[in-house]
Design a protein around this motif. Sequence first.
Motif, mmCIF file in Angstrom:
data_model
loop_
_atom_site.group_PDB
_atom_site.id
_atom_site.type_symbol
_atom_site.label_atom_id
_atom_site.label_comp_id
_atom_site.label_asym_id
_atom_site.label_seq_id
_atom_site.Cartn_x
_atom_site.Cartn_y
_atom_site.Cartn_z
ATOM 1 N N ASP A 19 0.873 -1.180 0.000
ATOM 2 C CA ASP A 19 0.000 0.000 0.000
ATOM 3 C C ASP A 19 0.908 1.228 0.000
ATOM 4 O O ASP A 19 1.565 1.523 1.007
ATOM 5 N N GLU B 41 1.821 4.552 0.467
ATOM 6 C CA GLU B 41 1.469 5.786 1.185
ATOM 7 C C GLU B 41 2.653 6.111 2.080
ATOM 8 O O GLU B 41 3.507 5.241 2.312
ATOM 9 N N HIS C 212 -5.327 3.035 -4.365
ATOM 10 C CA HIS C 212 -5.580 3.046 -2.914
ATOM 11 C C HIS C 212 -6.396 4.291 -2.552
ATOM 12 O O HIS C 212 -6.355 4.765 -1.432
ATOM 13 N N HIS D 202 -6.358 8.677 1.120
ATOM 14 C CA HIS D 202 -6.495 7.801 2.281
ATOM 15 C C HIS D 202 -7.681 8.134 3.174
ATOM 16 O O HIS D 202 -7.588 8.100 4.405
ATOM 17 N N SER E 54 -7.391 1.514 5.120
ATOM 18 C CA SER E 54 -7.687 0.801 6.381
ATOM 19 C C SER E 54 -8.774 -0.270 6.229
ATOM 20 O O SER E 54 -9.564 -0.473 7.142
ATOM 21 N N HIS F 179 3.547 -1.729 4.047
ATOM 22 C CA HIS F 179 3.655 -0.337 3.615
ATOM 23 C C HIS F 179 5.133 0.068 3.514
ATOM 24 O O HIS F 179 5.949 -0.429 4.300
HETATM 25 ZN ZN LIG Z 1 -3.383 2.586 3.449
#
Ligand SMILES: [Zn+2]
Length: 275
Positions: A4, A6, A77, A81, A118, A220
């Motif tokens: 992911d 980020e 994604h 977020h 999430s 991540h």
């Molecule tokens: Zn995320």
Amino acid sequence: MTVDVEDYFQVSAFAGRVKREDWDTIPCRVERNMDVILQMFADHGVCATFFTLGWIAERYPDLIRRILAEGHELASHGFEHLRVSEQAPEAFRADVRRTKEILEDIGGVPVVGYRAASFSIGRESLWAFDVLAQEGYAYSSSVYPIRHDHYGMPEASRFAFHPCEHKDIVEVPISTLSLFDRNFPCGGGGYFRLLPYSYSRWALRRIGKRDGKPSVFFFHPWEIDPEQPRFDRIPVKTRFRHYINLGSMERRLRALLADFSWDRMDRVFLRPPQA
Ligand SMILES: [Zn+2]
């Protein structure tokens, strides 16, 4: 295998501490961390799926092109977020449409995969699957079928399922271990850094043998970065989850890459058109 994409200040757990409008003023670490990850995947001959924020793609277009040039899958994604549960259906539609356009414009390839921030598609937001299908997404990987204080849909299927009646989108949940009538996380998250690596290896092997299914694992870029700037005024539990064993993550991931064979989500879970 999934990542992911980020940065360390964009995680949902810090949302009360770091405002979105301040993101541009905070030093990014994502490029440096992605260098390490892409090298690690190249060393092990692994192709993966990168669920990427539109916010990151706009600022680091070369990173997007590099992900694709190295044979990986580019997926969405969302833009910045936001949890699905924080958005009304029309705002969600605009977000997933905009992010798909940004990624496709930069990458020049179709983007068909989506992961909610999430793992925030829950029983109250099943409408999101219809929106994703209408917007041209072929699969989602947005459900973690566990009990957790911030996410999870424990009653959901542990394996790929069609969430809509029209069957044109498939949900591929994060892997869990089924034991004593309960699902335990084994597809990524703080536990992967907290527990000995041998637990993860045992759990993922058991899914392959007992359930006969491929696993989905996520991490991540900030999880391999013990040097990331630390925030003060973070609740103890959040701090523990975010910072635990960051220094051992790269070693653990390399073991995971060596012990199993991994591939992109689209290749593992989407049937070719003729099949
Ligand atoms: Zn995320």
